[in-house]
Design a protein around this motif. Structure first.
Motif, PDB file in Angstrom:
ATOM      1  N   GLU A 168      -2.248  -1.469   6.901  1.00  0.00           N
ATOM      2  CA  GLU A 168      -3.849  -1.305   6.749  1.00  0.00           C
ATOM      3  C   GLU A 168      -3.832   0.370   7.787  1.00  0.00           C
ATOM      4  OE1 GLU A 168      -4.822  -2.921   4.497  1.00  0.00           O
ATOM      5  OE2 GLU A 168      -4.017  -4.749   4.158  1.00  0.00           O
TER       6      GLU A 168
ATOM      7  N   ARG B 265       0.746  -1.058  -0.373  1.00  0.00           N
ATOM      8  CA  ARG B 265       0.149  -0.210  -0.092  1.00  0.00           C
ATOM      9  C   ARG B 265       0.956   1.427   0.435  1.00  0.00           C
ATOM     10  NH1 ARG B 265      -5.175   1.031   1.924  1.00  0.00           N
ATOM     11  NH2 ARG B 265      -4.701   2.149   2.813  1.00  0.00           N
TER      12      ARG B 265
ATOM     13  N   LEU C  90     -11.473  -0.496   8.955  1.00  0.00           N
ATOM     14  CA  LEU C  90     -11.550  -0.399   7.799  1.00  0.00           C
ATOM     15  C   LEU C  90     -12.716   0.752   6.793  1.00  0.00           C
ATOM     16  CD1 LEU C  90      -8.749  -3.168   6.624  1.00  0.00           C
ATOM     17  CD2 LEU C  90      -8.676  -0.961   7.891  1.00  0.00           C
TER      18      LEU C  90
ATOM     19  N   ASP D 276      -7.791  -0.657  13.019  1.00  0.00           N
ATOM     20  CA  ASP D 276      -8.577  -1.081  12.749  1.00  0.00           C
ATOM     21  C   ASP D 276     -10.317  -1.233  11.884  1.00  0.00           C
ATOM     22  OD1 ASP D 276      -8.980  -1.714  14.974  1.00  0.00           O
ATOM     23  OD2 ASP D 276      -8.880  -3.829  15.210  1.00  0.00           O
TER      24      ASP D 276
END
Length: 336
Positions: free
Chosen positions: A128, A80, A96, A94
């Motif tokens: 992430e 990413r 997302l 977390d």
């Protein structure tokens, strides 16, 4: 071995904000090492300094949820980001997309609360948990986005050009809500007890201004400004003390977005909601998907966050002291 100058809050008081020299951990296959360049404070950070009445952290914790920096190393499977990218951390690491997960509702994966935050020279993130900064923003500006801006975007993203948005106050979320709503083509009404702050809100694009100290029936004034119909949206930043008047200022089938609780204790008359067919919606920051959506909008519209105070990393305590005192107008930023 690389080291990092890192602040930790060892107890819920300003005096307990301590600077440490710590070893930077090795990064895993899906992790990214970020050289933090700026961090910013929010109203919520006051509660971490409020002693026995505030938020009790389970261990000495790196404070602040909001920060931006430069990627300086990536794990072998990271796809990413690349070295040199400008990034910010997602508020709930977390979260997302979609609604807030049950396991994250207690802030266990929130930066600066359940896990270490951004007031450190180097921080390792899972890839992430990061977003790319809008290309038109500096690190200082990007550092203001994760909490206040995403909250404001979550509240106003469905606003349409024909609509009117009432925004309570000129705090961090309120200023972003004003900027976003104006950029979406809506008409904005801003309240404050300070004529000086209202003048600055006007300079930032507010269409109508109400001083609620000199005009305590500000909800009636808001209705007058809409020809008696009521506003389409209210960005409610206060809570029980103003919620009933926010509902009364809202048109039928309008929405009150409850984004803040300065005073969390109080009651409201549910008949105001039922009789007015008004929706009261709780807004708790937002997902990475909303963050990225907002960043695209910021870049496309050329929006720049309003910064009120800047402090050097070595003066982080002074930044917290200013937050406790209350920012005059705009976000408080710490630069590294």
């Amino acid at each position: 071995m690389k080291t990092s100058q890192t602040y930790r809050l060892t107890a819920p008081s300003l005096e307990s904000l301590q600077l440490f020299t710590e070893t930077v951990p090795a990064i895993g296959s899906y992790e990214v090492l970020v050289r933090m360049r700026a961090a910013s404070l929010n109203y919520k950070d006051n509660f971490y300094l409020a002693g026995a009445q505030g938020i009790q952290l389970p261990r000495p914790t790196v404070p602040l949820s909001d920060g931006a920096g430069e990627v300086v190393a990536v794990g072998e499977h990271v796809n990413r980001f690349a070295v040199g990218d400008s990034v910010a951390g997602n508020f709930v690491q977390d979260w997302l997309y979609g609604p807030l997960a049950d396991h994250a509702a207690n802030s266990s994966t929130t930066l600066g609360h359940g896990i270490d935050g951004t007031l450190t020279q180097y921080r390792v993130f899972n890839q992430e948990g990061l977003v790319a900064l809008p290309r038109n923003l500096s690190y200082e500006e990007g550092a203001t986005l994760p909490c206040a801006a995403v909250t404001a975007w979550n509240a106003v993203r469905e606003v349409r050009p024909s609509q009117t948005v009432l925004i309570l106050g000129t705090g961090g979320v309120a200023l972003f809500a004003q900027q976003f709503a104006s950029a979406l083509g809506a008409r904005t009404i801003v309240t404050s007890s300070s004529d000086a702050k209202l003048a600055r809100a006007a300079a930032a694009g507010a269409d109508h201004l109400i001083n609620y100290q000199s005009d305590p029936d500000w909800h009636k004034k808001a209705r007058e400004l809409t020809g008696g119909k009521g506003v389409d949206h209210v960005i409610e930043t206060v809570g029980p003390d103003t919620l009933e008047r926010s509902i009364l200022a809202t048109r039928r089938d309008g929405t009150v977005h409850l984004v803040g609780l300065i005073n969390p204790v109080g009651k409201i008359d549910p008949m105001l909601i039922l009789g007015g067919t008004v929706t009261v919606r709780g807004v708790r920051v937002g997902s990475r998907q909303l963050f990225e959506e907002m960043n695209t909008f910021i870049e496309r519209k050329g929006i720049h966050p309003i910064i009120g105070h800047r402090f050097d990393f070595s003066d982080a305590r002074d930044a917290f002291a200013q937050q406790l005192k209350g920012p005059e107008f705009g976000k408080i930023v710490i630069t590294f």
